[in-house]
Design a protein around this motif. Sequence first.
Motif, short mmCIF file in Angstrom:
data_model
loop_
_atom_site.label_atom_id
_atom_site.label_comp_id
_atom_site.label_asym_id
_atom_site.label_seq_id
_atom_site.Cartn_x
_atom_site.Cartn_y
_atom_site.Cartn_z
N ALA A 66 -31.00 -57.96 -32.07
CA ALA A 66 -29.88 -58.88 -32.20
C ALA A 66 -29.55 -59.42 -30.81
CB ALA A 66 -28.67 -58.16 -32.80
N VAL A 67 -29.59 -60.73 -30.64
CA VAL A 67 -29.37 -61.31 -29.32
C VAL A 67 -28.30 -62.39 -29.37
CG1 VAL A 67 -31.76 -60.89 -28.61
CG2 VAL A 67 -31.15 -63.11 -29.59
N SER A 68 -27.63 -62.57 -28.24
CA SER A 68 -26.78 -63.74 -28.06
C SER A 68 -27.68 -64.89 -27.60
CB SER A 68 -25.71 -63.46 -27.01
OG SER A 68 -26.29 -63.42 -25.71
N VAL A 69 -27.11 -66.07 -27.54
CA VAL A 69 -27.86 -67.24 -27.09
C VAL A 69 -28.43 -67.01 -25.69
CG1 VAL A 69 -27.65 -69.67 -26.44
CG2 VAL A 69 -26.61 -68.85 -28.56
N ALA A 70 -27.67 -66.28 -24.85
CA ALA A 70 -28.11 -66.06 -23.47
C ALA A 70 -29.34 -65.18 -23.37
CB ALA A 70 -26.96 -65.42 -22.67
N ASP A 71 -29.62 -64.39 -24.41
CA ASP A 71 -30.72 -63.43 -24.35
C ASP A 71 -31.90 -63.79 -25.23
OD1 ASP A 71 -29.54 -61.69 -22.47
OD2 ASP A 71 -28.34 -60.72 -24.03
N LYS A 72 -31.96 -65.04 -25.71
CA LYS A 72 -33.04 -65.44 -26.62
C LYS A 72 -34.43 -65.30 -26.01
CE LYS A 72 -32.63 -69.31 -28.83
NZ LYS A 72 -32.30 -70.74 -29.11
N MET B 139 -40.51 -58.33 -27.08
CA MET B 139 -41.10 -57.06 -27.50
C MET B 139 -40.82 -56.72 -28.95
SD MET B 139 -40.32 -54.56 -24.24
CE MET B 139 -40.78 -53.12 -25.21
N ALA B 140 -39.65 -57.11 -29.46
CA ALA B 140 -39.24 -56.72 -30.80
C ALA B 140 -40.13 -57.38 -31.85
CB ALA B 140 -37.78 -57.10 -31.03
N ASP B 141 -40.21 -56.75 -33.02
CA ASP B 141 -40.99 -57.33 -34.12
C ASP B 141 -40.33 -58.58 -34.66
OD1 ASP B 141 -43.09 -55.24 -34.39
OD2 ASP B 141 -41.38 -53.96 -34.84
N GLU B 142 -39.01 -58.68 -34.48
CA GLU B 142 -38.25 -59.80 -35.01
C GLU B 142 -37.00 -59.97 -34.15
OE1 GLU B 142 -36.43 -60.92 -39.44
OE2 GLU B 142 -37.93 -59.33 -39.21
N VAL B 143 -36.47 -61.18 -34.10
CA VAL B 143 -35.27 -61.48 -33.31
C VAL B 143 -34.30 -62.25 -34.18
CG1 VAL B 143 -34.34 -62.64 -31.27
CG2 VAL B 143 -36.58 -61.56 -31.16
N VAL B 144 -33.01 -61.92 -34.06
CA VAL B 144 -31.98 -62.66 -34.78
C VAL B 144 -30.85 -63.00 -33.82
CG1 VAL B 144 -30.92 -60.49 -35.58
CG2 VAL B 144 -30.37 -62.63 -36.74
N VAL B 145 -30.49 -64.27 -33.76
CA VAL B 145 -29.40 -64.73 -32.89
C VAL B 145 -28.08 -64.49 -33.61
CG1 VAL B 145 -28.38 -66.66 -31.64
CG2 VAL B 145 -30.88 -66.44 -31.79
N ILE B 146 -27.17 -63.76 -32.95
CA ILE B 146 -25.92 -63.38 -33.61
C ILE B 146 -24.69 -64.13 -33.10
CG2 ILE B 146 -26.67 -61.07 -34.28
CD1 ILE B 146 -25.25 -60.01 -31.76
N SER C 229 -20.43 -62.04 -30.12
CA SER C 229 -21.81 -61.65 -30.41
C SER C 229 -21.92 -60.13 -30.42
CB SER C 229 -22.78 -62.27 -29.38
OG SER C 229 -22.35 -62.02 -28.04
N TYR C 230 -22.13 -59.52 -29.26
CA TYR C 230 -22.39 -58.08 -29.21
C TYR C 230 -21.18 -57.22 -29.58
CZ TYR C 230 -26.63 -59.56 -26.79
OH TYR C 230 -27.83 -60.16 -26.47
N ARG D 204 -20.83 -59.66 -37.33
CA ARG D 204 -22.10 -60.35 -37.01
C ARG D 204 -23.26 -59.36 -36.93
NH1 ARG D 204 -21.27 -65.78 -33.96
NH2 ARG D 204 -19.09 -66.26 -34.41
N ILE D 205 -23.01 -58.19 -36.39
CA ILE D 205 -24.07 -57.18 -36.27
C ILE D 205 -24.51 -56.72 -37.65
CG2 ILE D 205 -24.58 -54.82 -35.52
CD1 ILE D 205 -24.56 -56.78 -33.19
N VAL D 206 -23.57 -56.38 -38.52
CA VAL D 206 -23.91 -55.91 -39.86
C VAL D 206 -24.58 -57.01 -40.68
CG1 VAL D 206 -22.97 -55.03 -42.03
CG2 VAL D 206 -22.14 -54.13 -39.85
N THR D 207 -24.08 -58.23 -40.58
CA THR D 207 -24.70 -59.35 -41.29
C THR D 207 -26.13 -59.56 -40.83
OG1 THR D 207 -22.57 -60.47 -41.58
CG2 THR D 207 -24.55 -61.84 -41.75
N ALA D 208 -26.37 -59.42 -39.51
CA ALA D 208 -27.73 -59.56 -38.98
C ALA D 208 -28.66 -58.51 -39.57
CB ALA D 208 -27.70 -59.46 -37.46
#
Length: 452
Positions: A30-36, A43-50, A58-59, A64-68
């Motif tokens: 789970a990333v913010s826009v700044a960490d895309k 490295m992660a298998d998948e990324v989701v912008v929160i 965001s964090y 937002r975390i649970v929805t992600a």
Amino acid sequence: MRKVLVANRGEIAVRVIRACFDEGLESVLAVSVADKESLGARMADEVVVIGPSIARESYLSVERIVTAALTTGCDAIHPGYGFLSERPELAAACEENGITFVGPPAAVMRRSGDKLRSREVAHSLGIPTGGGTPALGSLAEAIEAATALDAFPLILKASAGGGGRGMTIIRGVADLERSFETSRHEAEVAFGDGTVYLERYVENARHVEVQILADMHGNVVHLGDRDCSAQRRHQKLIEEAPAIGLPEALSEGVRAAAVALTTELEYVGAGTVEFLVDVVRGDFLFLELNARVQVEHPVTEMVTGIDIVRTQLRIAQGEPLPFTQADVVLTGHSIECRINAEDPRAGFLPNPGRIEEWVVPQGAGIRVDTYVQPGTVIPPFYDSMVAKIIVHGPDRRSALELMGRALAKLRVGGITTTTPLHQAIVTNPEFVDEPITTRWLEERFLPGWETT
């Protein structure tokens, strides 16, 4: 457990992603826009912008975390450290949505992660706490409580988290008037909870903590202690394992107290019980229980050979601890230096920006935990730590010598870091020859170093 949402950023996100890979689990960051474009995102298998860069959107957003996690099909969330890692609201939301929370259950989190509640339990077990106040809702209430204690100096602390956020030494009512609202605001921004309280401040103390692992079957094991006394403004800069120079009875006392407290709390997962050792009186006081993995967990991993983050994941799946207390053997000495994007000769001013050169030390006994590569942009929105340099040697002097050589090989271009400060500390005769207190860095070391 099949797929883990990593609800954090920076080096701990990379650390958890690596542990998921080692355990054969899929990872979603789970990333913010700044960490895309961060290393963790690659490295992660998948990324989701929160959400946007600002942490509270965001964090620090449970929703937002649970929805992600739900939208990406994750069946578990690992919160890392900081942000929502000690918020029972996240653990509760996971329970409500059938998601495994890699940490203690919400009910246990409320008893343990809340510094005030865990202090009450420690007191009931006969563990020294040094007294203090309940939660303080206003400046007037704080002044009344401090006056009633009549035990200055005191320390104003955040109930919901650690890392020095919201922490202020109070030597009189005037300090409270200056600092109360600022401390509450800092705690609110860092943890989403501005609850603060007062407790006794020990002038000449060592910061000693005990690493705990506890499973769902009632097994609680400590992994020895750490010394985190090298601090500036209550922020740890250097950590070591084990804590040296403690009388055997005192060392056994803090370890036994840590196990007793976590057992009474029915704690589950990785946790750290922190103490202040009063070097004048030769006793200790319970500080708090951090209901999460600590920044400094690598030094314990180095001296025990136990992977704490992988063990967290196994505990969360209901597995019993694969070792007993008798199996835990401490070997050698380990030291960690937190490398921050700050200018230590300019009041530790944050120095975000693009890293143009990044060369880290390599060699036997050296470990580097980081999210940085050449071209990485250090954003201004979050903690300034860019890496942890960790070393292990047969004894403390060997570890210090290796750390000195490792730091000399670290090359960072484009930003200023605290590396020169660490180099000076690990070669300072006072630091090398004897245990320091939490006041040593600011009162004895920095004044002389800043003028050189």
